[in-house]
Design an enzyme around this catalytic site. Structure first.
Site, PDB file in Angstrom:
ATOM      1  N   HIS A  99       0.829  -1.208   0.000  1.00 60.16           N
ATOM      2  CA  HIS A  99       0.000   0.000   0.000  1.00 60.16           C
ATOM      3  C   HIS A  99       0.861   1.256   0.000  1.00 60.16           C
ATOM      4  CE1 HIS A  99       0.421   0.786   4.408  1.00 60.16           C
ATOM      5  NE2 HIS A  99       0.375  -0.526   4.533  1.00 60.16           N
ATOM      6  N   ASP A 119      -0.400   4.334   0.688  1.00 59.87           N
ATOM      7  CA  ASP A 119      -0.854   5.320   1.673  1.00 59.87           C
ATOM      8  C   ASP A 119      -0.177   5.098   3.024  1.00 59.87           C
ATOM      9  OD1 ASP A 119      -2.419   2.903   1.790  1.00 59.87           O
ATOM     10  OD2 ASP A 119      -3.771   3.897   3.188  1.00 59.87           O
ATOM     11  N   ASP A 178       6.094   1.228   7.547  1.00 53.03           N
ATOM     12  CA  ASP A 178       4.757   0.801   7.090  1.00 53.03           C
ATOM     13  C   ASP A 178       4.284   1.695   5.955  1.00 53.03           C
ATOM     14  OD1 ASP A 178       2.265  -0.330   6.873  1.00 53.03           O
ATOM     15  OD2 ASP A 178       1.490   0.526   8.716  1.00 53.03           O
ATOM     16  N   GLU A 208      -5.153   1.513   2.344  1.00 55.87           N
ATOM     17  CA  GLU A 208      -5.089   0.355   3.243  1.00 55.87           C
ATOM     18  C   GLU A 208      -5.319   0.810   4.673  1.00 55.87           C
ATOM     19  OE1 GLU A 208      -3.364  -2.692   5.940  1.00 55.87           O
ATOM     20  OE2 GLU A 208      -2.713  -0.633   5.722  1.00 55.87           O
ATOM     21  N   GLU A 209      -4.826   2.007   4.988  1.00 52.09           N
ATOM     22  CA  GLU A 209      -4.866   2.490   6.370  1.00 52.09           C
ATOM     23  C   GLU A 209      -6.205   3.119   6.742  1.00 52.09           C
ATOM     24  OE1 GLU A 209      -2.580   1.681   8.255  1.00 52.09           O
ATOM     25  OE2 GLU A 209      -0.635   1.709   7.271  1.00 52.09           O
TER      26      GLU A 209
HETATM   27 ZN   LIG Z   1       0.825  -1.436   6.408  1.00 54.45          ZN
END
Ligand SMILES: [Zn+2]
Length: 474
Positions: free
Chosen positions: A100, A102, A132, A166-167
């Site tokens: 991801h 984002d 992340d 995703e977040e």
């Molecule tokens: Zn992640």
């Protein structure tokens, strides 16, 4: 072999670019991509994913990928995704890599450094997304660019999807691609770089995780309402007491013990390298049916307990409105982490049964929409996919070379990632990454997020070798 003339010309034209890319040091290339990605604020309040998707598309075209193999697609606006295909021989069906673009919000005033300026300091790269997961994006991009530069033709196409939301947000890119452009990303299996990983303890690699299963997150609201009244002559009936008794029952309840192929493999490996006493407890639990004494002992450890059963725990409490009035309302939030194969609705009904008091309303709470529901979603967490040898064996081989002595351990995550979408769509998904993180330095979503410089470069070397081993596994 018959190669169309056009393709030969194209190969020659790309040859020079590819040769230039091949000469570039992979660590320098990965670092440049990492820097570029960190400095595009792909937050909800910032730029969204589109500028990052476009920047990576440009890098790929410059690296020799044909324009028709690079797609920037999505619902439009700020939430575009990138899909690129490295063509293989077609001997086997494609593998899909996902990551991801984002990142979670980051406030400059909360950090000691600027979260959107890539900074190398004291052996770390700092910036939002360094853990992340812009590290993983840079690593996967570097790997594909290297394969392209080498003219490498794997046994199967390698598809890379870099996605939005995703977040959080309402335009999850993996979900969108599965629903709207399945043709672009259809694959035999999926590698998600957003988990798994190499675990450091006091600077030493102690474990390499292969995450092949995830628990499902669900919140439940327990509410009791009473007519209320003056507190000077209280009746027996009291919303706070009823709720307290309900929570007490929840606290003493254990959801059923259950192992799946991933958690079973996990315990088998833990037993292999535990001392005799610990190993015998684990072997007792692995028996069918499990030895009750061994299970009781194992479940005394909260981490092990969370692996063998669904857990629910009270996390918030409120009630009453005045010191001298009977409470009209008492409420609690109960947070559950549900074993794969079971649904939130199944757990809600189990909570109703455990609470055993019809005055306590048990409702599903959707924290994204902030809505309460009498019925929870019936979707089950996906059953863990089988541990494919072409995913597991290459990991064991590369890990043994890079981190000798550190075992490869199949694991179940207690959070949720984009793997839920791919698994639900029938694409078995495994989370693998080679950037090592210290157990006590997990800063994803937090302040001063950082990634060790050497850990990142090892992650670059790891993924190149690992992916090659996966796509050439026979
Ligand atoms: Zn992640």
């Amino acid at each position: 072999m018959r190669i169309p003339a056009v393709a030969v010309v194209a190969a020659i034209v790309f040859g020079s670019t590819a040769a230039a890319a091949a000469r570039q040091d992979p660590h320098q290339l990965a670092r440049a991509l990492f820097k570029q990605l960190i400095e595009i604020p792909t937050t909800e309040s910032g730029a969204g994913s589109t500028p990052a998707a476009e920047a990576m598309a440009q890098r790929l075209r410059e690296g020799g990928f044909a324009a028709e193999d690079v797609h920037v697609v999505g619902p439009g606006g700020r939430k575009q995704n990138l899909v690129v295909r490295l063509k293989g021989t077609g001997r086997k069906r494609p593998v899909l890599l996902i990551g991801h673009l984002d990142v979670v919000e980051a406030l400059r005033e909360d950090w000691t450094v600027d979260p959107f300026v890539f900074l190398e300091k004291d052996g770390y790269f700092y910036g939002r997304g360094t853990q992340d997961m812009k590290d993983g994006i840079a690593i996967m991009m570097t790997t594909l660019l290297r394969f392209r530069a080498e003219g490498y033709r794997p046994d199967r196409d390698i598809i890379l999807a870099l996605t939005a939301d995703e977040e959080g947000g309402t335009a999850n890119g993996v979900d969108w691609l599965l629903k709207n452009r399945r043709d672009l990303i259809d694959a035999e299996f999926v590698l998600n770089h957003d988990g798994g990983g190499v675990i450091l303890d006091n600077g030493k690699v102690v474990q390499v995780d292969l995450t092949a299963s995830e628990k499902v997150y669900a919140d439940f609201d327990l509410t009791v309402t009473n007519p209320g009244g003056h507190s000077s002559a209280p009746p027996r009936e009291n919303a706070i007491y009823s709720l307290a008794r309900a929570l007490d029952r929840v606290s003493r309840y254990d959801f059923p013990f259950e192992l799946n192929n991933v958690t079973r493999a996990y315990f088998e490996r833990v037993a292999q390298r535990s001392d005799a006493a610990h190993a015998s407890v684990i072997r007792g639990v692995l028996q069918t049916p499990p030895d009750p004494a061994a299970l009781k002992e194992l479940a005394g450890d909260p981490i092990y307990n969370a692996i063998v059963r669904t857990t629910c725990v009270a996390t918030r409490l409120s009630g009453g409105h005045a010191n001298n009035a009977l409470p009209q309302t008492a409420r609690a939030n109960v947070n559950c982490r549900i074993l794969p194969g079971h649904s939130p609705e199944e757990v809600r009904q189990e909570l109703v049964r455990v609470v055993a008091d019809s005055t306590v309303k048990v409702r599903y709470y959707n924290f994204l929409t902030e809505q309460l529901d009498e019925v929870a979603p019936a979707v089950r967490g996906y059953a863990p996919p089988p541990l494919r040898p072409d995913v597991l064996r290459p990991l064991e081989r590369v890990a043994a070379k890079m981190w000798p002595g550190a075992p490869v351990v199949p694991s179940m995550a207690v959070g949720a990632s984009d793997s839920v979408y791919t698994n639900a769509a029938g694409l078995p998904t495994y989370m693998v990454s080679g950037s090592a993180l210290s157990r006590d330095d997990v800063r994803a979503h937090g302040q001063d997020e950082r990634m060790g410089v050497q850990a990142f470069y090892n992650g670059v070397d790891f993924f190149y070798q690992y992916l090659k081993a996966v796509v050439s596994y026979r």
